[in-house]
Design an enzyme around this catalytic site. Structure first.
Site, PDB file in Angstrom:
ATOM      1  N   HIS A 105      -0.653 -21.567 -11.680  1.00 37.89           N
ATOM      2  CA  HIS A 105      -1.523 -21.301 -10.511  1.00 37.89           C
ATOM      3  C   HIS A 105      -0.705 -20.879  -9.291  1.00 37.89           C
ATOM      4  O   HIS A 105      -1.109 -21.133  -8.168  1.00 37.89           O
ATOM      5  CB  HIS A 105      -2.367 -22.527 -10.137  1.00 37.89           C
ATOM      6  CG  HIS A 105      -3.071 -23.167 -11.293  1.00 37.89           C
ATOM      7  ND1 HIS A 105      -4.348 -22.834 -11.674  1.00 37.89           N
ATOM      8  CD2 HIS A 105      -2.661 -24.113 -12.193  1.00 37.89           C
ATOM      9  CE1 HIS A 105      -4.699 -23.556 -12.734  1.00 37.89           C
ATOM     10  NE2 HIS A 105      -3.687 -24.333 -13.077  1.00 37.89           N
ATOM     11  N   SER A 156      12.459   1.998   4.236  1.00 34.95           N
ATOM     12  CA  SER A 156      11.218   2.406   4.884  1.00 34.95           C
ATOM     13  C   SER A 156      11.537   3.512   5.873  1.00 34.95           C
ATOM     14  O   SER A 156      12.643   3.576   6.404  1.00 34.95           O
ATOM     15  CB  SER A 156      10.618   1.202   5.606  1.00 34.95           C
ATOM     16  OG  SER A 156       9.853   1.619   6.708  1.00 34.95           O
ATOM     17  N   LYS A 161      13.987  -2.784   5.869  1.00 37.56           N
ATOM     18  CA  LYS A 161      13.298  -2.877   4.578  1.00 37.56           C
ATOM     19  C   LYS A 161      14.156  -2.491   3.380  1.00 37.56           C
ATOM     20  O   LYS A 161      14.987  -1.596   3.433  1.00 37.56           O
ATOM     21  CB  LYS A 161      12.040  -1.978   4.591  1.00 37.56           C
ATOM     22  CG  LYS A 161      10.911  -2.475   5.451  1.00 37.56           C
ATOM     23  CD  LYS A 161      10.367  -3.843   5.075  1.00 37.56           C
ATOM     24  CE  LYS A 161       9.427  -3.812   3.906  1.00 37.56           C
ATOM     25  NZ  LYS A 161       8.174  -3.110   4.165  1.00 37.56           N
ATOM     26  N   GLU A 211       7.100  -1.694  -8.363  1.00 30.25           N
ATOM     27  CA  GLU A 211       5.703  -1.466  -7.962  1.00 30.25           C
ATOM     28  C   GLU A 211       5.108  -0.293  -8.736  1.00 30.25           C
ATOM     29  O   GLU A 211       3.943  -0.324  -9.143  1.00 30.25           O
ATOM     30  CB  GLU A 211       5.623  -1.179  -6.462  1.00 30.25           C
ATOM     31  CG  GLU A 211       5.997  -2.371  -5.591  1.00 30.25           C
ATOM     32  CD  GLU A 211       6.169  -1.948  -4.136  1.00 30.25           C
ATOM     33  OE1 GLU A 211       5.162  -1.654  -3.484  1.00 30.25           O
ATOM     34  OE2 GLU A 211       7.325  -1.883  -3.663  1.00 30.25           O
TER      35      GLU A 211
END
Ligand code: ARG
Length: 460
Positions: free
Chosen positions: A156, A277, A283, A290
């Site tokens: 969970h 970025s 970043k 992804e």
């Protein structure tokens, strides 16, 4: 241009209709399978005296010439041809005249295209299996390196019980090995030859289907000619194997994204597999992971698209079935690309083991171990569970962890508790006691690693 099927009709279709109907811009990628299949067909026609042995020889040599000219870039696909099958036959006839027109005896594009797809997917499946094994072995090496790096295991998304990073990575190896097996299983059904089914009703010529199948490396022939040209379940099986594989890669990607965040800080990806970025200088984005996660959606889409295309089709061949190709081809490219990027990304990542250890130290992932300790002291598990929960609640209100709670406080919860409780809740001890087969103790993980390596080595 004159159509090869001109006869009943003039062949003068509208340009837009030609364009709509045509598949050469995508099915040309099966050119080698198509020509190899035709060479076996010519050999069969010659052996069976359906054409002369000389004619068969001429056809085979001309087809071999087409292969080398395409390989050399001398011959390029003519976009005005309807499909790759028509293109090859057209070139053949231009080169050797009437003999070229004999190749299509006892054959139809319906069994020809099914043959090409099966041969193409057979090759792709083998490539994918070997890429899967490459990724599994990269994960296994990483797991060995971190076989005793404690981290919290989650359920969970809540810290649950202690595992190691190696144990977690080996879970993915188990999934990937099943994926490789799934592709191998499907291969047995894909590698069955449909050629000789002809349009749908076989042929009156004395063909030898088994000779042709054997020449092309098939394990057998399909037993019903209508099924032979109608079946695309081998494509659907391939797409569903790919979907399950992508689901696994996507879950791993999701964890890579989470683990590389500041919130977790469990891993550091190599710069080679991250991007910056355009505006935020700090970043380091896990774009590759992804994208793998993102591309999973299109592979599922391709499975759904073909299932939907096929579901209402009456037997036998229908032009709808030409729609099998773009999805299947895109799926091959996508899956291979994802495996090719995941493998070096895994090889180059490093674990931030102190952060993992720190996370394992909070969250009471040793609460089950405290309950197990009380069971050893004679309590039934359910009662031990309750006491352990009360101790956890007490720790939370005091702002400490199980390892730090004073013995007298432990005793106030249960007088069976003695000094041994501290080794019971010590994380290293918790981990090394988890010796059930498949569990996280480092010997267990090492044995999982050994058997995975054995499987990878002997995979066929
Ligand atoms: N391009 C077609 C396909 O991919 C080849 C088979 C065509 N057969 C036919 N009867 N028109 O399905």
């Amino acid at each position: 241009m004159a159509k090869m099927w001109e006869g009943r009709t003039s062949g003068n279709t509208d340009v837009i209709a030609d364009d709509f109907n045509s598949s050469i811009r995508f099915d040309s990628r099966m050119w080698r399978e198509d020509i190899t299949g035709s060479m076996a067909h010519a050999a069969m026609l010659g052996k069976q005296h359906i054409i002369t042995e000389d004619e068969a020889q001429i056809l085979i040599e001309a087809l071999a010439g087409i292969i080398s000219d395409i390989d050399a870039g001398i011959l390029v696909f003519d976009p005005s041809c309807e499909d790759i099958h028509m293109f090859v036959e057209q070139v053949l006839t231009e080169r050797i005249g009437d003999t070229g027109k004999k190749l299509h005896t006892a054959r139809s594009r319906n069994d020809q295209v099914a043959l090409d797809m099966r041969m193409y997917l057979r090759g792709q499946t083998k490539e994918i299996i070997s890429l899967i094994l490459g990724l599994a072995s990269a994960l296994t090496d990483k797991a060995e390196k971190y076989a005793s790096a404690i981290m919290p295991g989650y359920t969970h998304m809540q810290r649950a019980q202690p595992v190691t990073f190696g144990h977690q990575l080996m879970a993915y190896v188990s999934m990937l090995l099943r994926d490789a097996e799934r592709f191998t299983d499907s291969l047995a059904r894909t590698n069955i030859s449909p050629i000789g089914s002809c349009a749908l009703a076989g042929t009156t010529y004395p063909t030898d289907r088994r000779f042709e199948a054997e020449k092309l490396g098939f394990d057998g022939i399909c037993s019903n000619s209508i099924d032979g040209v109608s079946d695309r379940d081998f494509c659907l099986e391939f797409l569903s194997d790919c979907s399950i594989l992508m689901m696994h890669l996507s879950r791993l990607s999701e964890e890579i994204v989470l683990w590389s965040s500041w919130e977790f800080g469990f891993i550091e990806l190599s710069d080679a597999y991250t991007t910056g970025s355009s505006i935020m200088p700090q970043k380091k984005n896990p774009d590759m992971a992804e994208l793998v996660r993102g591309k999973t959606g299109r592979v599922y889409g391709e499975l759904m698209a073909l299932l939907t295309t096929m579901k209402g089709l009456p037997l036998a061949y229908n032009k709808d079935m030409q729609e099998d190709k773009e999805g299947v081809f895109d799926c091959c490219d996508t899956v291979k690309m994802c495996l090719r990027i995941m493998t070096p990304m895994i090889c180059t990542l490093t674990a931030r083991t102190q952060n993992m250890r720190r996370a394992a130290g909070g969250g009471f992932i040793n609460a089950t171990d405290l309950a197990d300790y009380l069971v050893l002291r004679g309590l039934p598990f359910r009662s031990a569970y309750k006491i352990s929960g009360q101790v956890v609640a007490d720790c939370i209100s005091r702002g400490c962890v199980l390892e730090e709670l004073p013995l007298d406080v432990y005793k106030s919860h249960c007088d069976l508790i003695d000094n041994g409780v501290f080794s019971a809740v010590d994380l290293n001890a918790c981990l090394s006691r988890r010796t059930s087969e498949g569990g996280p103790s480092s010997e267990n993980v090492l044995s999982q690693i050994n058997s995975a390596r054995e499987k990878i080595k002997n995979f066929n």
